[in-house]
Design an enzyme around this catalytic site. Structure first.
Site, PDB file in Angstrom:
ATOM      1  N   ASP A  37       0.809  -0.986   0.063  1.00 45.79           N
ATOM      2  CA  ASP A  37       0.005  -0.202   0.001  1.00 45.79           C
ATOM      3  C   ASP A  37       0.843   1.267   0.010  1.00 45.79           C
ATOM      4  O   ASP A  37       1.788   1.406   0.914  1.00 45.79           O
ATOM      5  CB  ASP A  37      -0.921  -0.031   1.188  1.00 45.79           C
ATOM      6  CG  ASP A  37      -2.004   0.781   1.288  1.00 45.79           C
ATOM      7  OD1 ASP A  37      -2.144   1.924   0.480  1.00 45.79           O
ATOM      8  OD2 ASP A  37      -3.124   0.476   1.497  1.00 45.79           O
ATOM      9  N   ASP A  38       0.875   2.046  -1.043  1.00 48.70           N
ATOM     10  CA  ASP A  38       1.375   3.525  -0.956  1.00 48.70           C
ATOM     11  C   ASP A  38       2.786   3.178  -1.293  1.00 48.70           C
ATOM     12  O   ASP A  38       3.803   4.252  -0.981  1.00 48.70           O
ATOM     13  CB  ASP A  38       1.339   4.266   0.346  1.00 48.70           C
ATOM     14  CG  ASP A  38      -0.119   4.711   0.550  1.00 48.70           C
ATOM     15  OD1 ASP A  38      -0.698   4.331  -0.203  1.00 48.70           O
ATOM     16  OD2 ASP A  38      -0.280   5.516   1.156  1.00 48.70           O
ATOM     17  N   CYS A  76      -6.454   3.881  -2.996  1.00 49.11           N
ATOM     18  CA  CYS A  76      -6.370   2.684  -2.829  1.00 49.11           C
ATOM     19  C   CYS A  76      -7.656   1.648  -3.355  1.00 49.11           C
ATOM     20  O   CYS A  76      -7.624   0.770  -3.796  1.00 49.11           O
ATOM     21  CB  CYS A  76      -5.976   2.275  -1.363  1.00 49.11           C
ATOM     22  SG  CYS A  76      -7.142   3.398  -0.391  1.00 49.11           S
ATOM     23  N   HIS A 130     -10.020  -3.095  -0.533  1.00 52.04           N
ATOM     24  CA  HIS A 130      -9.985  -1.979   0.347  1.00 52.04           C
ATOM     25  C   HIS A 130     -11.001  -2.337   1.493  1.00 52.04           C
ATOM     26  O   HIS A 130     -10.536  -2.214   2.702  1.00 52.04           O
ATOM     27  CB  HIS A 130     -10.339  -0.560  -0.362  1.00 52.04           C
ATOM     28  CG  HIS A 130     -10.188   0.551   0.942  1.00 52.04           C
ATOM     29  ND1 HIS A 130      -8.982   1.001   1.240  1.00 52.04           N
ATOM     30  CD2 HIS A 130     -11.179   1.304   1.491  1.00 52.04           C
ATOM     31  CE1 HIS A 130      -9.331   1.888   1.898  1.00 52.04           C
ATOM     32  NE2 HIS A 130     -10.590   1.995   2.055  1.00 52.04           N
ATOM     33  N   ASP A 329      -0.525  -0.619  -4.942  1.00 51.05           N
ATOM     34  CA  ASP A 329      -1.685  -0.122  -5.448  1.00 51.05           C
ATOM     35  C   ASP A 329      -1.546   1.245  -6.139  1.00 51.05           C
ATOM     36  O   ASP A 329      -2.306   1.788  -7.117  1.00 51.05           O
ATOM     37  CB  ASP A 329      -2.874  -0.089  -4.553  1.00 51.05           C
ATOM     38  CG  ASP A 329      -2.386   0.523  -3.260  1.00 51.05           C
ATOM     39  OD1 ASP A 329      -1.427   1.222  -3.101  1.00 51.05           O
ATOM     40  OD2 ASP A 329      -3.404   0.794  -2.336  1.00 51.05           O
ATOM     41  N   HIS A 330      -0.592   2.197  -5.862  1.00 50.02           N
ATOM     42  CA  HIS A 330       0.072   3.214  -6.339  1.00 50.02           C
ATOM     43  C   HIS A 330       1.034   3.880  -5.556  1.00 50.02           C
ATOM     44  O   HIS A 330       1.608   3.053  -4.805  1.00 50.02           O
ATOM     45  CB  HIS A 330      -1.232   4.393  -6.198  1.00 50.02           C
ATOM     46  CG  HIS A 330      -1.913   4.436  -4.866  1.00 50.02           C
ATOM     47  ND1 HIS A 330      -1.186   4.865  -3.925  1.00 50.02           N
ATOM     48  CD2 HIS A 330      -3.019   3.823  -4.435  1.00 50.02           C
ATOM     49  CE1 HIS A 330      -1.845   4.481  -2.755  1.00 50.02           C
ATOM     50  NE2 HIS A 330      -3.248   3.952  -2.968  1.00 50.02           N
TER      51      HIS A 330
END
Length: 487
Positions: A37-38, A76, A130, A329-330
């Site tokens: 995540d992130d 997310c 999520h 996710d990004h």
């Protein structure tokens, strides 16, 4: 002559098969999805040396690393929905972090659902969708730390888990959290690796691997790490691995030249923590350094947990028949262009690490091929020999690129963030900000990644780039017409 031709054909087929498998491969491939995540591509494989991530670095050496991979939406909930359905976001679906697949795409066959339908044991550990209670029937098992414990006030599992993932262990931070329901943006606690939520989740994945080893079914197993999402909480040893004096703020902590105000994120995520000034006020230099330090510490923490999982995979001999995918996710902004967090149309929000390792793929290399996260679904389906749903998938299998290092990938990929619609090519990143009420263009940005990789000058209105703007506009409104207009 015909005999020679048949022998030649047999050799070609044999070579092709051996690229994916060998004589030991007489059962279905397993899949281990390491979903972060992130995580921005702040790794050695991407030319950065600050983050300490030896286990991810080792995975790079055993797989194919995509150095030019982009998410399809930099927030997310929507990004995960997009990747796990193989469908790009549109004006009307996969819009923000609140996205539920069961609401936006109820008829989609998700990636875990596809594997489940094909006889796989499918387990969701940690943060994969999520929302914990989104499409729960897609899985054989759904597990997150604390989520199914007895919870207070009649909260749903999702609400209760969301209230606990700000996982503090220092007494003073726990007290602040209980009093304000906020807590600090980072924590360094002298605790073991198994104390924080990601450590608990890793222990569950280890137990799963031990059980799955004894089963006849192939598996699709996930490890959904929260880190390096805010708050940046990690055991002290990972903070101490870095010299604070060597941590620097980004040189381009300024709004890009000629950038419209709408392109600068007003994301409030960081502002939800104690000790952070309100939106519109820059954090102090000392706090900025602490945040960046904490981000690196959480990356190193998860790297150690990934090492534990991969060691167990090898110990059990499951590495001989398991595809491993590491992806985020990004990306994440660490004060570049004055911005923190994500959900912007800047490269720092949209570019992601992507590593795919298969024991039956001989090629191990880095590739600059342009790819997007909707490509993961068809890639795993093809690797595992599964038939794909018709007319749903918008990505393309990455297997040809994994086999042939020099392939360039796609001519362009699509990303949507709020009202910003982006086309990314190898050289350019073009975004139109479109009014959702009347579909009219408000303004735009164009960044030339060949001459300006850090996106410090918006050339959207420069005469020298007029033809490029026209070409990118045409691509956006033709190739991605249904994504822009939702029909």
């Amino acid at each position: 002559m015909k005999l020679l031709q048949l022998l030649f054909l047999a050799c070609v087929i044999g070579i092709s098969v051996c690229t994916y498998s060998d004589k030991k491969h007489d059962t279905k491939l397993n899949v281990l999805l390491l979903y972060m995540d992130d995580l921005r591509p702040q790794l050695r494989a991407y030319g950065h040396t600050q983050a300490l991530s030896p286990n991810i670095d080792a995975l790079v050496k055993n797989g194919v690393t995509f150095t030019n991979a982009y998410c399809n939406v930099a927030v997310c909930g929507a990004s995960r929905a997009s990747m796990l359905t193989g469908m790009r976001p549109t004006k009307n679906i996969f819009r923000d972090y609140k996205t539920f697949i069961q609401e936006d795409a109820p008829n989609a066959i998700t990636l875990p659902q596809l594997f489940k339908q094909n006889g796989y044991r499918v387990i969701s550990n940690g943060k994969i969708y999520h929302h914990l209670d989104d499409r729960m029937s897609d899985w054989d098992e759904v597990w997150r730390p604390y989520a199914f414990d007895k919870n207070p006030d009649g909260l749903s599992p999702t609400d209760y888990w969301q209230s606990l993932w700000r996982d503090y262990w220092l007494a003073e931070n726990i007290a602040v959290y209980k009093k304000t329901n906020r807590g600090p943006a980072f924590e360094s606690a002298n605790v073991s690796d198994t104390t924080y939520i990601d450590g608990l989740m890793t222990q569950k994945v280890i137990r799963d691997l031990e059980k799955l080893k004894e089963q006849d079914k192939p598996f699709f197993l996930t490890a959904g790490f929260i880190s390096p999402h805010l708050p940046f909480n990690a055991p002290s040893r990972y903070w101490e691995a870095y010299d604070r004096e060597e941590i620097k703020q980004p040189y381009n902590n300024f709004v890009p030249k000629n950038a419209p105000a709408i392109s600068i994120s007003k994301n409030n995520e960081l502002r939800q923590y104690n000790g952070i000034p309100p939106k519109g006020v820059q954090v102090s230099d000392s706090t900025a350094i602490s945040l960046i330090h904490g981000y690196y510490a959480t990356v190193s923490y998860v790297d150690a947990l990934i090492g534990t999982i991969l060691s167990k995979l090898t110990e059990l001999g499951l590495d001989e028949n398991t595809v491993v995918v590491l992806v985020s996710d990004h990306g994440f902004n660490l004060q570049e262009h004055t911005q923190w967090a994500k959900w912007t149309s800047h490269r720092t929000s949209m570019q992601v690490p992507l590593i795919i390792s298969s024991p039956f793929l001989k090629q191990k290399h880095n590739t600059d091929a342009l790819v997007e996260l909707v490509d993961i679904y068809p890639t795993l389906a093809e690797l595992c020999g599964l038939s794909m749903p018709e007319r749903q998938l918008e990505g393309a299998s990455l297997l040809p690129i994994m086999k042939r290092e020099k392939l360039k990938g796609k001519d362009h990929v699509f990303i949507k963030n709020a009202n910003g619609y982006t086309v990314k090519t190898q050289r350019y990143c073009y975004t139109e900000f479109i009014n959702p009420e009347n579909d009219k263009i408000i303004t735009g940005t164009l960044y030339d990644h060949q001459n300006d990789p850090d996106e410090n000058v918006n050339v959207y209105d420069e005469k020298a780039y007029k033809e490029v703007v026209e070409q990118m506009h045409d691509i956006l409104h033709s190739a991605y017409k249904k994504n822009v207009y939702g029909k």
